[in-house]
Scaffold this motif. Structure first.
Motif, PDB file in Angstrom:
ATOM      1  N   PRO A 133       0.748 -11.081  27.253  1.00  0.00           N
ATOM      2  CA  PRO A 133       1.834 -10.984  26.271  1.00  0.00           C
ATOM      3  C   PRO A 133       2.079 -12.319  25.568  1.00  0.00           C
ATOM      4  O   PRO A 133       1.639 -13.374  26.029  1.00  0.00           O
ATOM      5  N   VAL A 134       2.794 -12.252  24.438  1.00  0.00           N
ATOM      6  CA  VAL A 134       3.075 -13.448  23.652  1.00  0.00           C
ATOM      7  C   VAL A 134       3.824 -14.492  24.485  1.00  0.00           C
ATOM      8  O   VAL A 134       3.600 -15.698  24.325  1.00  0.00           O
ATOM      9  N   GLU A 135       4.687 -14.043  25.395  1.00  0.00           N
ATOM     10  CA  GLU A 135       5.438 -14.975  26.238  1.00  0.00           C
ATOM     11  C   GLU A 135       4.497 -15.922  26.980  1.00  0.00           C
ATOM     12  O   GLU A 135       4.745 -17.123  27.073  1.00  0.00           O
ATOM     13  N   TYR A 136       3.421 -15.387  27.504  1.00  0.00           N
ATOM     14  CA  TYR A 136       2.460 -16.172  28.277  1.00  0.00           C
ATOM     15  C   TYR A 136       1.811 -17.244  27.397  1.00  0.00           C
ATOM     16  O   TYR A 136       1.751 -18.419  27.749  1.00  0.00           O
ATOM     17  N   THR A 137       1.307 -16.819  26.221  1.00  0.00           N
ATOM     18  CA  THR A 137       0.626 -17.747  25.328  1.00  0.00           C
ATOM     19  C   THR A 137       1.579 -18.809  24.804  1.00  0.00           C
ATOM     20  O   THR A 137       1.217 -19.981  24.680  1.00  0.00           O
ATOM     21  N   LEU A 138       2.823 -18.410  24.515  1.00  0.00           N
ATOM     22  CA  LEU A 138       3.815 -19.367  24.036  1.00  0.00           C
ATOM     23  C   LEU A 138       4.138 -20.406  25.106  1.00  0.00           C
ATOM     24  O   LEU A 138       4.259 -21.599  24.811  1.00  0.00           O
ATOM     25  N   LEU A 139       4.262 -19.970  26.349  1.00  0.00           N
ATOM     26  CA  LEU A 139       4.538 -20.915  27.432  1.00  0.00           C
ATOM     27  C   LEU A 139       3.411 -21.933  27.573  1.00  0.00           C
ATOM     28  O   LEU A 139       3.653 -23.122  27.803  1.00  0.00           O
ATOM     29  N   LEU A 161       0.108 -18.418  16.997  1.00  0.00           N
ATOM     30  CA  LEU A 161       0.147 -17.249  17.872  1.00  0.00           C
ATOM     31  C   LEU A 161      -0.146 -15.948  17.132  1.00  0.00           C
ATOM     32  O   LEU A 161      -0.319 -14.900  17.751  1.00  0.00           O
ATOM     33  N   GLY A 162      -0.164 -16.028  15.805  1.00  0.00           N
ATOM     34  CA  GLY A 162      -0.457 -14.843  15.005  1.00  0.00           C
ATOM     35  C   GLY A 162       0.705 -13.868  14.934  1.00  0.00           C
ATOM     36  O   GLY A 162       0.496 -12.653  14.841  1.00  0.00           O
ATOM     37  N   ILE A 163       1.944 -14.394  14.961  1.00  0.00           N
ATOM     38  CA  ILE A 163       3.126 -13.543  14.908  1.00  0.00           C
ATOM     39  C   ILE A 163       4.070 -14.054  13.831  1.00  0.00           C
ATOM     40  O   ILE A 163       3.918 -15.172  13.335  1.00  0.00           O
ATOM     41  N   THR A 164       5.063 -13.238  13.470  1.00  0.00           N
ATOM     42  CA  THR A 164       6.055 -13.639  12.482  1.00  0.00           C
ATOM     43  C   THR A 164       7.104 -14.547  13.137  1.00  0.00           C
ATOM     44  O   THR A 164       7.232 -14.578  14.372  1.00  0.00           O
ATOM     45  N   ILE A 165       7.855 -15.258  12.310  1.00  0.00           N
ATOM     46  CA  ILE A 165       8.948 -16.084  12.826  1.00  0.00           C
ATOM     47  C   ILE A 165       9.963 -15.219  13.555  1.00  0.00           C
ATOM     48  O   ILE A 165      10.517 -15.614  14.589  1.00  0.00           O
ATOM     49  N   ARG A 166      10.194 -14.009  13.044  1.00  0.00           N
ATOM     50  CA  ARG A 166      11.141 -13.100  13.690  1.00  0.00           C
ATOM     51  C   ARG A 166      10.684 -12.759  15.110  1.00  0.00           C
ATOM     52  O   ARG A 166      11.474 -12.798  16.058  1.00  0.00           O
ATOM     53  N   SER A 167       9.403 -12.439  15.263  1.00  0.00           N
ATOM     54  CA  SER A 167       8.861 -12.137  16.591  1.00  0.00           C
ATOM     55  C   SER A 167       8.890 -13.363  17.491  1.00  0.00           C
ATOM     56  O   SER A 167       9.154 -13.268  18.694  1.00  0.00           O
ATOM     57  N   PHE A 168       8.630 -14.522  16.880  1.00  0.00           N
ATOM     58  CA  PHE A 168       8.667 -15.774  17.633  1.00  0.00           C
ATOM     59  C   PHE A 168      10.066 -16.021  18.199  1.00  0.00           C
ATOM     60  O   PHE A 168      10.220 -16.331  19.384  1.00  0.00           O
ATOM     61  N   ASN A 169      11.084 -15.880  17.345  1.00  0.00           N
ATOM     62  CA  ASN A 169      12.470 -16.103  17.796  1.00  0.00           C
ATOM     63  C   ASN A 169      12.886 -15.079  18.857  1.00  0.00           C
ATOM     64  O   ASN A 169      13.634 -15.410  19.787  1.00  0.00           O
ATOM     65  N   ARG A 170      12.401 -13.850  18.723  1.00  0.00           N
ATOM     66  CA  ARG A 170      12.710 -12.830  19.726  1.00  0.00           C
ATOM     67  C   ARG A 170      12.092 -13.202  21.086  1.00  0.00           C
ATOM     68  O   ARG A 170      12.718 -13.032  22.133  1.00  0.00           O
ATOM     69  N   THR A 171      10.887 -13.744  21.049  1.00  0.00           N
ATOM     70  CA  THR A 171      10.226 -14.168  22.290  1.00  0.00           C
ATOM     71  C   THR A 171      10.984 -15.328  22.928  1.00  0.00           C
ATOM     72  O   THR A 171      11.160 -15.370  24.156  1.00  0.00           O
ATOM     73  N   ALA A 177      16.660 -15.801  28.183  1.00  0.00           N
ATOM     74  CA  ALA A 177      17.389 -14.836  29.018  1.00  0.00           C
ATOM     75  C   ALA A 177      16.880 -14.866  30.456  1.00  0.00           C
ATOM     76  O   ALA A 177      17.622 -14.569  31.400  1.00  0.00           O
ATOM     77  N   LYS A 178      15.625 -15.249  30.629  1.00  0.00           N
ATOM     78  CA  LYS A 178      15.037 -15.340  31.966  1.00  0.00           C
ATOM     79  C   LYS A 178      15.196 -16.742  32.566  1.00  0.00           C
ATOM     80  O   LYS A 178      14.646 -17.029  33.628  1.00  0.00           O
ATOM     81  N   ASN A 179      15.936 -17.609  31.850  1.00  0.00           N
ATOM     82  CA  ASN A 179      16.177 -18.990  32.292  1.00  0.00           C
ATOM     83  C   ASN A 179      14.890 -19.798  32.420  1.00  0.00           C
ATOM     84  O   ASN A 179      14.805 -20.734  33.231  1.00  0.00           O
ATOM     85  N   ILE A 180      13.905 -19.445  31.609  1.00  0.00           N
ATOM     86  CA  ILE A 180      12.657 -20.216  31.593  1.00  0.00           C
ATOM     87  C   ILE A 180      12.750 -21.360  30.595  1.00  0.00           C
ATOM     88  O   ILE A 180      12.233 -22.452  30.828  1.00  0.00           O
TER      89      ILE A 180
END
Length: 205
Positions: A133-139, A161-171, A177-180
């Motif tokens: 998932p995008v979370e993994y690649t972003l981390l 990451l090949g995603i929109t700014i909106r998707s980026f901010n959502r990630t 929210a997971k305190n990461i």
């Protein structure tokens, strides 16, 4: 670099060039003048699409080479190379680069090793984006940013990451929210051991 220029063509020599953040080392569509080996700093390698959007497919740093494919193929520049931080680079004139390819086995070996590393890294990144998932690649990207002590703009991270700014901010919101991540910034609020454990969990999903 001096060892590569001892018997080089007359009037051709390796020089050091400096680039401010935002300056382009190489322009997409231009005929190459220099092949660069980055001495210090970070650059982004990206394609400028017809719709005005950028596709970033690599960040290049200390010791990495750029412009070599155009130098080998004698073609116009495929992409833009732009400084993210202040960059100093060894500038090898295109004619000298062509001469080194034919006459210097040490230079050829180093170039092949660098290209092999580049291919390997590209394959790994592609697999991350396909399998996880995008979370993994972003981390992983944020961890690299922290390790290199640089700041990569949000829009560049999203393009990479090949995603929109909106998707980026959502990630980002999901990771906070997971305190990461820190509530406001992009700092990873975990120890290295904790981060490795989270990445391992993603890999096992």
């Amino acid at each position: 670099m001096e060892q590569f220029t001892a018997s080089a063509p007359e009037s051709e020599a390796v020089t050091i060039k400096t680039f401010a953040p935002g300056a382009r080392l190489i322009h997409q569509g231009d005929t190459i003048s220099y092949v660069y080996i980055i001495r210090e700093g970070i650059t982004k390698c990206y394609l400028e699409e017809d719709n005005g959007k950028d596709y970033i497919f690599e960040f290049l740093g200390k010791g990495e080479i750029t412009g070599e494919l155009e130098g080998i193929k004698k073609e116009k520049c495929l992409c833009n190379i732009e400084a993210i931080t202040s960059v100093t680079a060894y500038a090898i004139p295109h004619r000298l680069f062509a001469w080194l390819l034919v006459n210097n086995t040490t230079f050829n070996r180093l170039l092949l090793e660098e290209l092999a590393v580049r291919i390997r890294q590209t394959c790994i990144r592609t697999s991350y984006q396909q399998l996880y998932p995008v979370e993994y690649t972003l981390l992983r990207l944020l961890a690299l940013e922290a390790a290199q002590d640089i700041v990569i703009p949000k829009k560049d991270m999203a393009a990479y990451l090949g995603i929109t700014i909106r998707s980026f901010n959502r990630t980002l919101k999901e990771l906070r929210a997971k305190n990461i991540l820190d509530p406001q910034g992009l700092n990873i609020g975990l120890s290295r051991k904790q981060l490795e454990e989270i990445l391992r969990r993603f890999e096992e999903m």
